[in-house]
Write an enzyme that holds these catalytic residues in place. Structure first.
Site, short mmCIF file in Angstrom:
data_model
loop_
_atom_site.label_atom_id
_atom_site.label_comp_id
_atom_site.label_asym_id
_atom_site.label_seq_id
_atom_site.Cartn_x
_atom_site.Cartn_y
_atom_site.Cartn_z
N ASP A 36 34.14 -20.55 -38.58
CA ASP A 36 35.26 -20.37 -37.66
C ASP A 36 36.47 -19.74 -38.37
OD1 ASP A 36 34.78 -20.99 -35.03
OD2 ASP A 36 35.13 -23.15 -35.27
N LYS A 54 26.84 -21.93 -27.49
CA LYS A 54 26.61 -21.58 -28.89
C LYS A 54 25.15 -21.84 -29.26
CE LYS A 54 31.44 -22.16 -30.03
NZ LYS A 54 32.54 -23.01 -30.44
N GLN A 92 33.77 -28.50 -33.27
CA GLN A 92 34.40 -28.04 -32.02
C GLN A 92 35.78 -28.70 -31.82
OE1 GLN A 92 32.92 -25.65 -29.94
NE2 GLN A 92 34.90 -25.68 -28.93
#
Ligand code: NAP
Length: 284
Positions: A119, A52, A96
């Protein structure tokens, strides 16, 4: 003859567009920033976070990484998220997953400001996806829709079968296919006659996480097969689909690796760009 859908090439195309938009924003004095939080030492998570960061750097997106130790307590993590929520130059925040067991994933997701939740896991964003009025979509289903558009594969009126009902892949995938006017069936462990259900699919999306789960006898002649699975067999990465035998029956299919995977991070970059535009009043 089937089409092998090249996720890497499509991803490169989409990324080029994002890089141009980021550059144009920078020229207007607007930066695009993503904060990535990782707690603990999970090796797969570390690889995802590194990828990322790399993607951000290549596209001109400013990224900040917060690597917290495994024993970080909830208050510390929530405090960090609160700080990031308030920082103007941070447009997107991502924590994460999975988190270490002692941390409450739901609480953490809920703490991220919905406008920065790139997300799209916050219940508010999930609700927006449900009603079809959304800025962000979880990156994997969003990437799949982008691939279908790129390949001129229409969903309208098609029978779509989604294998798996997770909050991250299966459920939002089903919603997006419905918004594209597909007729959608979602399957899980309790589904009866799975083979017959799959044989009805014009578009079959597998997000089960089991190698060779989708076999040729489950696939209709001419179907489009999208393989989300990431599995490891003898150290090699493979999907859910028995590719060599299934591919010949399809009109188009995504390989693993090189299919859905590359699209996921690309869509994270796209969501971060959208967040920056929205927060700077460029997108109304
Ligand atoms: P998950 O949360 O484990 O969900 C798996 C789903 O498959 C569940 O709904 C489960 O049913 C269903 N399932 C499992 N075994 C089954 C069986 N024998 N028969 C019927 N249904 C079955 O997984 P996930 O997070 O959605 O991820 C799925 C796969 O996609 C994994 O391999 C993951 O690594 C991969 N993935 C790839 C990307 C990418 O970028 N390419 C992104 C995310 C995930 P129940 O609900 O009944 O348990």
């Amino acid at each position: 003859m089937y089409k092998r859908i090249d996720g890497k090439a499509i991803s490169a195309d989409v990324r080029a567009g994002i890089a141009e938009e980021v550059k144009a924003l920078n020229q207007q004095g607007v930066s695009v920033g993503l904060a990535v939080i990782i707690v603990g030492e999970d090796p797969a998570s570390k690889i995802y976070v590194a990828n990322k960061k790399k993607a951000c750097a290549a596209l001109g997106i400013v990224s900040e990484e917060y690597a917290l130790p495994e024993d970080t307590d909830e208050a510390t993590l929530l405090h960090l998220i609160d700080e990031l929520n308030h920082r103007k130059e941070i447009n997107g925040i991502l924590c994460q997953l999975p988190l270490p067991k002692h941390l409450d994933e739901k609480k953490v997701i809920n703490a991220i400001l919905p406008a920065k939740d790139v997300d799209a896991f916050h219940p508010q964003n999930v609700g927006h996806i449900m009603i079809g009025d959304f800025d962000f979509v979880p990156c994997t289903p969003a990437g799949i829709i982008e691939m279908l558009h790129h390949e001129d594969i229409s969903v309208e009126g098609k029978n779509c079968v989604v294998l798996g009902r997770s909050n991250i892949v299966g459920k939002p995938m089903a919603m997006l296919l419905m918004h594209e006017n597909g007729t959608v069936t979602v399957t899980h462990r309790k589904t009866k006659n799975l083979k017959e259900v799959c044989l009805n699919a014009d578009i079959l999306v597998s997000s089960v996480g089991k190698p060779n789960f989708v076999t040729a006898d489950m696939v209709k002649e001419g179907a489009v097969v999208i393989d989300v699975g990431i599995n490891r067999v003898d150290g090699k990465v493979c999907g859910d689909v028995d590719f060599d035998r299934v591919a010949e029956k399809t009109s188009a299919i995504t390989p693993v690796p090189g299919g859905v995977g590359p699209m996921t991070i690309t869509m994270l970059m796209k969501n971060t760009l959208t967040a920056a535009k929205r927060q700077n009043g460029i997108l109304k």
